[in-house]
Design an enzyme around this catalytic site. Sequence first.
Site, short mmCIF file in Angstrom:
data_model
loop_
_atom_site.label_atom_id
_atom_site.label_comp_id
_atom_site.label_asym_id
_atom_site.label_seq_id
_atom_site.Cartn_x
_atom_site.Cartn_y
_atom_site.Cartn_z
N GLU A 1 -0.90 7.67 3.16
CA GLU A 1 -1.35 7.22 4.47
C GLU A 1 -1.20 8.31 5.53
O GLU A 1 -0.73 8.08 6.64
CB GLU A 1 -0.59 5.95 4.88
N ASP B 1 0.95 -4.29 -1.58
CA ASP B 1 1.60 -4.00 -0.30
C ASP B 1 2.20 -5.25 0.32
O ASP B 1 1.60 -5.82 1.24
CB ASP B 1 0.58 -3.37 0.66
N GLU C 1 5.67 -8.66 7.60
CA GLU C 1 4.40 -8.04 7.97
C GLU C 1 3.21 -8.91 7.58
O GLU C 1 2.29 -9.12 8.37
CB GLU C 1 4.29 -6.67 7.32
#
Length: 861
Positions: free
Chosen positions: A376, A459, A487
């Site tokens: 990333e 993820d 998240e």
Amino acid sequence: MSSSDENEQSRFRRRSFLIGSGAAVATSMFSAAPAHASAPAFPSGYDGSDLWLRYEPVADSGLLARYRAALGAIVVENAGAAKVHRHTANLSMAPGSTEHLVETTLEAARDELVRGLGGLLGRPVPVRDGFPDRAVVVGTPDSSPLVRRLVPARDLAPLGRDGYLIRSLTRGGHRSIVIAATTDLAALYGTFAFLRRIQAQQPVSELDISSVPRINHRYLNYWETERLYAGNNPAGTGGLNGENGAIFDFTATGASAALNLPVILDRYLVAARAMASLGINGITINNVNANSFYLTPAAIEQEAALADALRPYGVRLAVSINYAAPTDARFAPDTLTREELDPYSAKFRDWWTRRARQLQAAIPDFMGFTVKANSEGQPGPQDLGYDHGDGANGMAAAVAPLGMRIFWRTFVYNADVDADRLKRAYLEFGPIDEEPQPDGTTGRFAENVFLQTKNGPLDYQPREPANPLFGRMEHTNQAIELQVTQEYTGQNTMLCYLGPLWEEVLKSDTYATGPDGRLLARRLVGHVVDGSAQGHPDTAIVGVANFGNADNLTGHHFAQANLYAFGRLAWDWTLDARGIAEDWVRLTWSNRDFVVRTIAAMMMGSREALVSYQTPLGVAHQFRSSDHYGPNPAERLARDDWSPVYYNKADTAGLGYDRSPTGSNFVAQYFPVLAARYGDIDTVPENLLMWFHHVPWDRKMRTGRIFWDELVYRYQTGVHYVSWLRQAWDALEPHVDARRFAEVKAKLAAHEADAGSWRDTCVGYWRQFSGRAIPTDGPLSLRIVVGGRTIGGFDAGAASATIPLAAGASPRITKVVPADPAVRCEVLSQAAGVPGRAVVRATGKSSFGPILKDYVFDFTR
């Protein structure tokens, strides 16, 4: 009694009020609360800032009397003798603090007993010398002659450095409870475990408990700039008074500038005590997308102050680093060029050794570095043509002489490696683990390297299959990474208890085989993590923490349960999530059985409900990119593998990503038993169906419904559970302190609305491809009889249904007929006339808990 015996006691307590099947639980949830509501256990204005360490007085008068009779004094010999290292001369508490600094671990244990017993027993328990009757004695053979006399060395030897025992003894007419260990820190762990028993109203007589952690390194990764859902400001993130919302203040401005480290705030020590209460023994204090500020001399001085405050509680510090930090101008003239980031070069390794030495000079017990590299946009060894093994080993060699470790994250997904994002990590790391070495061993990663691997291959999704790297990295130290901060699981709005998710992962069978091809005897993911599967002597588990500067430190009162559950499972991953939930409720809300029963039920179904209204049947990553909270299944981004459409593959044929042998063949990364199971659409678990297959809309499911109908049914069920959550919480108002009740009530209102948005958005999008009507035979479907007509087929997702009545027809509902006879229906209100409104409540049960729907009917002419 071992830690498993402690878990058995928890199960015994649970059976006392959760007897029978899920149906019995569901029925009990619909029964009324006790009419004689007692006062809540906590003050009405309590803000949750003590986490599970509040120590309110025991309300049961009989039990209180027994505790007082058994616990008359505290004995901690030589509590002030073994002072921990303190680097910071001007370390001090902020003005007005209620917490206080201690200089030794045994002082922390003594003070916790003073605080805990004094609060729970409603009167001070004195600290005494000698061996008084009814004493709680804490110590080690080195610190306490009394412990040395009372506990044989052979009983302590199996406990190692972190294990403890708690034992009832009668010697010379004296009754005592001894909390003993081989180290001061383990004695502190035992102290917290003992207090936890009293908080949960367990017996403190005839004790013979021993507990040893299954995993050595039990760490938190704290991300101070991302995924911070516990910041204290009206927007939900960020901070007030110049703080940035993080729990630790390094660079606050404005009104908070004077409170930056080395000033210690109350919340730092509450966090330290909470971590120690669970046996968490380390924290990486900054984001894995690392800012090299944390390596500068000024920051190191602040970090040393924080380490000084946390050290008595056994919480050691680490820092996340940027692989290219040596090129940062802040370190001039001690900088390197990009070309000098060669992991084999002396310049690169010496640079990192110098930084590590600077940290160790200020923080002697500094743990090491966490690294996110070539992921990333973060730099890494691949920028110079090297692989992850080269980069990790280069840094490991730099810090190995200092006794430090490198935690190298495997969260990589270079699109050039494979078209399927899920395959990429193993394709990069697997060959390094299997590489023959000149000395005849296998695997290139150094001994002081841990590969830090997320629990699933994608993820932090609400449900994923276990990451195939677990069991496949036979020759490498591996840490599992779990996300405590929510998240993708509701952030600081949705009530989602993650214990069941982690239990599901840790107890997943890898079907790993040995060199002879036979199945290993110990092969669950938990066995891989604790080293018992493949003989790894060093072990680790990491939780991405959810601390912040919010009043309750986690942003949602129920998010505290996730930190608690992580710590308990990090100590012993074989514990069951329900037992942990019940203990947390008793420590945090109330010991009343009705309250415990209700809240534990709310928690235990919450994760499965969230899966149902967000990502049912294995459809993954349908979150909008802006905040990873709301839905956007139609979103297509510049990067394909960040796009929801990449994962759902919706078309007129069906839905889901084909990873079978005829698709991407991701299933081949699993051991043969799982590869075969996942690769066949007829044998794959249905809750993972779309992780591995593109499922036809008309495929018949195990319930008898076709796939499209089952998909909508799951979405409806998840939302109905959240509706039940609200009702269940409302019933607790007389039993729960006012401020926390109101704050959770407000969160649940938003939760229900947002769950409905997930359902409506996703079902509406899938319908464009399925071409089918939205089914109305949901889990709580019903018909009503009104005006002499039987009417049904109501959309459970609609806010209301408009029903025209003939002139003169009465709007009174005379009968309600549920499609499922087990569903209970109640007319909450009738229309007074036409136009008018009536409300019918349907309640039932799902596979994961109670469900509820209020049908609103608007009658017109």
